[in-house]
Each structure stands twice: as structure tokens, then as C-alpha cells.
Design a protein around this motif. Structure first.
Motif, short mmCIF file in Angstrom:
data_model
loop_
_atom_site.label_atom_id
_atom_site.label_comp_id
_atom_site.label_asym_id
_atom_site.label_seq_id
_atom_site.Cartn_x
_atom_site.Cartn_y
_atom_site.Cartn_z
N VAL A 193 28.01 37.87 32.37
CA VAL A 193 27.78 39.31 32.58
C VAL A 193 28.79 39.85 33.59
O VAL A 193 29.32 40.95 33.43
N GLY A 194 29.10 39.04 34.61
CA GLY A 194 30.11 39.46 35.60
C GLY A 194 31.46 39.68 34.94
O GLY A 194 32.13 40.70 35.18
N ALA A 195 31.85 38.74 34.09
CA ALA A 195 33.15 38.86 33.39
C ALA A 195 33.15 40.06 32.44
O ALA A 195 34.17 40.74 32.29
N ASN A 196 32.00 40.35 31.82
CA ASN A 196 31.91 41.49 30.89
C ASN A 196 31.96 42.83 31.60
O ASN A 196 32.38 43.83 31.01
N THR A 197 31.51 42.87 32.85
CA THR A 197 31.41 44.17 33.54
C THR A 197 32.57 44.45 34.49
O THR A 197 32.80 45.60 34.83
N MET A 198 33.33 43.43 34.88
CA MET A 198 34.34 43.65 35.93
C MET A 198 35.49 44.56 35.49
O MET A 198 36.17 45.15 36.32
N TYR A 205 31.40 47.73 39.91
CA TYR A 205 30.80 47.55 41.24
C TYR A 205 29.64 46.54 41.19
O TYR A 205 29.32 45.90 42.19
N SER A 206 29.01 46.40 40.00
CA SER A 206 27.89 45.45 39.86
C SER A 206 28.38 44.01 39.71
O SER A 206 27.64 43.07 39.98
N ALA A 207 29.63 43.84 39.29
CA ALA A 207 30.16 42.49 39.02
C ALA A 207 30.07 41.60 40.26
O ALA A 207 29.77 40.42 40.15
N LYS A 208 30.31 42.21 41.43
CA LYS A 208 30.26 41.40 42.66
C LYS A 208 28.87 40.80 42.87
O LYS A 208 28.74 39.66 43.35
N ASP A 209 27.83 41.55 42.49
CA ASP A 209 26.46 41.03 42.63
C ASP A 209 26.23 39.83 41.73
O ASP A 209 25.58 38.86 42.12
N TYR A 210 26.79 39.91 40.51
CA TYR A 210 26.57 38.81 39.56
C TYR A 210 27.33 37.55 39.99
O TYR A 210 26.80 36.44 39.89
N PHE A 211 28.55 37.74 40.49
CA PHE A 211 29.31 36.57 40.97
C PHE A 211 28.67 35.99 42.23
O PHE A 211 28.65 34.77 42.42
N ASP A 222 25.23 22.25 44.59
CA ASP A 222 26.28 21.44 45.21
C ASP A 222 27.25 22.35 45.99
O ASP A 222 27.77 23.33 45.43
N GLU A 223 27.48 22.02 47.24
CA GLU A 223 28.33 22.85 48.10
C GLU A 223 29.77 22.94 47.58
O GLU A 223 30.37 24.01 47.57
N LEU A 224 30.31 21.80 47.12
CA LEU A 224 31.69 21.80 46.62
C LEU A 224 31.82 22.70 45.39
O LEU A 224 32.78 23.46 45.26
N ASN A 225 30.84 22.62 44.50
CA ASN A 225 30.83 23.49 43.32
C ASN A 225 30.88 24.96 43.72
O ASN A 225 31.57 25.77 43.11
N ALA A 226 30.14 25.29 44.76
CA ALA A 226 30.09 26.68 45.24
C ALA A 226 31.47 27.12 45.74
O ALA A 226 31.91 28.23 45.45
N LYS A 227 32.15 26.22 46.45
CA LYS A 227 33.50 26.55 46.97
C LYS A 227 34.47 26.80 45.82
O LYS A 227 35.23 27.77 45.83
N LEU A 228 34.44 25.90 44.84
CA LEU A 228 35.33 26.03 43.68
C LEU A 228 35.01 27.30 42.88
O LEU A 228 35.92 28.00 42.44
N ALA A 229 33.72 27.58 42.74
CA ALA A 229 33.30 28.78 42.00
C ALA A 229 33.78 30.04 42.71
O ALA A 229 34.29 30.96 42.08
N LEU A 230 33.65 30.03 44.03
CA LEU A 230 34.06 31.19 44.83
C LEU A 230 35.56 31.47 44.64
O LEU A 230 35.97 32.63 44.45
N GLU A 231 36.36 30.41 44.67
CA GLU A 231 37.81 30.56 44.45
C GLU A 231 38.08 31.14 43.06
O GLU A 231 38.92 32.03 42.89
N LYS A 232 37.33 30.65 42.08
CA LYS A 232 37.51 31.11 40.70
C LYS A 232 37.16 32.61 40.58
O LYS A 232 37.88 33.38 39.96
N GLU A 234 37.18 34.89 42.94
CA GLU A 234 38.16 35.72 43.66
C GLU A 234 39.43 35.91 42.82
O GLU A 234 40.04 36.97 42.83
N GLU A 235 39.78 34.84 42.11
CA GLU A 235 40.98 34.90 41.26
C GLU A 235 40.74 35.83 40.06
O GLU A 235 41.56 36.66 39.70
N MET A 236 39.55 35.69 39.46
CA MET A 236 39.20 36.51 38.29
C MET A 236 39.06 37.99 38.66
O MET A 236 39.44 38.87 37.92
N PHE A 237 38.48 38.22 39.83
CA PHE A 237 38.07 39.57 40.22
C PHE A 237 38.47 39.81 41.69
O PHE A 237 37.67 39.66 42.60
#
Length: 303
Positions: A193-198, A205-211, A222-232, A234-237
Motif C-alpha cells: 500500500v505504501g508503494a501504491n500511494t507514494m 503523505y500517508s505512505a510514510k505511515d505505512y512504511f 528482528d532488529e537487523l531486518n528493521a534496519k535493512l527495511a528502513l534503508e529500503k 528511504e531509498e524508495m521514498f
């Protein structure tokens, strides 16, 4: 006419309708005017249902009687090959039964959905799946079944290119999935949904909530997964980077890495002072906090 009078008249109409139905079944009547009697009975059941609705300020007994009358009308409409009228009566029955007999309400709404899907009316079928999901949420408290109906509704909306309505249903599914600890399912929906709305100027403006929510689900697992997801994300949006949600996530990751419960609580407190945390976010943030060593079960508090 007072409510007792209305109820008496409704009962008489029901009896009269029943007589018409029986009369239509006799051999000679069947040959001469059987359908006319069914049509008359149909009209009487509907009038009776509306009388019951007006009686006793819509009490449980009168709503149940109205549901039954609408249901009888729906079956007769089907006998007369009036699919649309039958579906409408089943929906009226479902709405009447909602408080009095939630399971019967669901049965009637499902009968209406079967007719609408058979007619190719998927948007209206989707709408009634939402009503069923809401009954499971509030009256029967069966979240797994609520999820299933929101998913079915989303599928129908997608098929009709009603993406905004589909997303609303999917977000309900994601929120419940996360509560039930089905984090992977929730992550996939929030990311989708984040990718569809960004890229949509009205919705981005709602995309940030979904990410943000997807990252929190990652974080619980998993903490590492969260770090990698966050980087992804930020890159996407890129707009996500400057959001308060992204800054909070970075502070929480840092506090978690240092196993610093106080820093974690402080970061949440600061965020909450500007953007109030809802119940879902509070629950997820508490689940993460409990994984900080020494916090144990914590005091169940974030602030």
C-alpha cells in the motif's frame, strides 16, 4: 397508530402472507394466478417487516421479527426470479438482524452476496463483505473471520479497479494481522500500500505511515531486518527520511542496540507529545520495548 398497534398489524400481515403462499401451492391456484399470490405475499412480508421496524422503537424482538419477514420476502422474490429484489430483501434482513441475531445477519448478507456475485455486481458484494467483517469485529469478536471478509472485499474491489477501497480493506487486514503476530502478512500489505500511494500526490503523505508500520513489524521480529527495511524505504521514498516517523525509528533502533530502555521511552514520549500514539502503535512499541534486556515485561508503559 402506537407501536403495539403496528406490531399487531405486522403479525396480521405475516399471517395473511402465509395464507397467500399456501394458496399459491394448491394445484388449481398454481395453474391460475399462483404467481400473483406469491407477489402479493411478497409485498405483505415487506410491509410487515417495515411495520416491525417502526414498532417498539426497534427493540431486539421487533428487529428479529423484521429480519424474519424480510427473509421470507427474499425467498419469494427468488421464487419469482427477481434476483435483484431478492438480494435487496436479504440485505434488509441482514441489517434488521444485526443486533438481535448477528449470525443470522451474516447468513442473510452472505445470501445477498451470492446473488450479487452471480449477477457480476462485485462492488456491491464487496461492500456487504465489509458489513459482515464489521459484525465479526464488534458483535461476534472473531477477528480471523473479520480478516477473511476484509480480504475478500479487497479482492473484489481490486477486480473492479477500485484501488482506494481495496487499500482501506487491506489496511484493516494488516492492522489485525500484526495484532495477531502475523507480522510477515502485515509487512507485505503495508509495503504494498505504501508503494501504491507514494506516487499519488493526494495520498503520498500517508505512505510514510505505512512504511513506519511495516518497519515496526520488522523491528518486533528482528532488529537487523528493521534496519535493512528502513534503508529500503528511504531509498524508495526519499521524503520518508525527513519524516518524524523515520527519525523516531532511528532513535529506537539506536536505543535497542544499546539496550537502553530509558532512551527508548524518551524517544517515544517526545514523539507522542506532538503526534498522539494510537492503540495499535502503542501495542507495537511496547512489544519492541519488552525485547530490551532488563526491561522484562516492563511496567507496561511507554511514557
Amino acid at each position: 397508530m402506537d407501536s403495539a398497534g403496528k406490531e399487531r398489524e405486522a403479525v396480521q400481515l405475516m399471517a395473511e402472507a402465509e395464507k397467500r403462499v399456501k394458496a399459491s401451492h394448491s394445484f388449481l391456484r398454481g395453474l391460475f394466478g399462483g404467481n400473483t399470490r406469491i407477489e402479493e405475499a411478497c409485498e405483505m412480508y415487506t410491509r410487515a417487516a417495515n411495520m416491525f421496524k417502526m414498532a417498539k422503537n426497534w427493540s431486539v424482538s421487533s428487529s428479529s421479527a423484521a429480519g424474519n419477514a424480510f427473509c421470507q420476502a427474499a425467498k419469494l422474490h427468488m421464487q419469482l426470479q427477481s434476483k435483484h429484489d431478492s438480494a435487496t430483501s436479504f440485505v434488509d434482513a441482514g441489517n434488521a438482524y444485526k443486533k438481535a441475531d448477528p449470525q443470522e445477519a451474516i447468513n442473510c448478507l452472505n445470501a445477498a452476496i451470492d446473488i450479487y456475485t452471480d449477477m457480476g455486481r462485485f462492488t456491491i458484494a464487496a461492500k456487504h463483505h465489509i458489513t459482515i467483517a464489521e459484525i465479526y469485529e464488534t458483535e461476534l469478536v472473531d477477528i480471523e473471520k473479520a480478516i477473511a471478509h476484509y480480504e475478500q472485499s479487497a479482492d473484489y474491489y481490486k477486480g473492479e479497479e477500485s484501488n482506494s477501497s481495496a487499500n482501506k480493506c487491506l489496511l484493516k487486514v494488516a492492522a489485525y494481522a500484526a495484532q495477531l503476530e502475523q507480522y510477515q502478512k502485515a509487512i507485505e500489505i503495508y509495503e504494498q500500500v505504501g508503494a501504491n500511494t507514494m506516487d499519488n500526490p493526494l495520498l503520498k503523505y500517508s505512505a510514510k505511515d505505512y512504511f513506519f508500520k511495516a518497519a515496526l513489524c520488522h523491528f518486533i521480529v528482528d532488529e537487523l531486518n528493521a534496519k535493512l527495511a528502513l534503508e529500503k524505504y528511504e531509498e524508495m521514498f526519499p521524503a520518508f527520511t525527513d519524516s518524524r516517523e523515520c527519525k523516531l525509528l532511528k532513535k529506537l533502533l539506536e536505543a535497542h542496540e544499546e539496550q537502553n530502555s530509558e532512551a527508548y521511552t524518551e524517544a517515544v514520549k517526545e514523539f507522542d507529545s506532538i503526534s498522539r500514539l494510537d492503540q495499535w502503535l502503542t501495542t507495537m512499541l511496547l512489544r519492541i520495548k519488552k525485547s530490551i534486556q532488563g526491561d522484562g515485561e516492563g511496567d507496561g508503559d511507554l511514557k
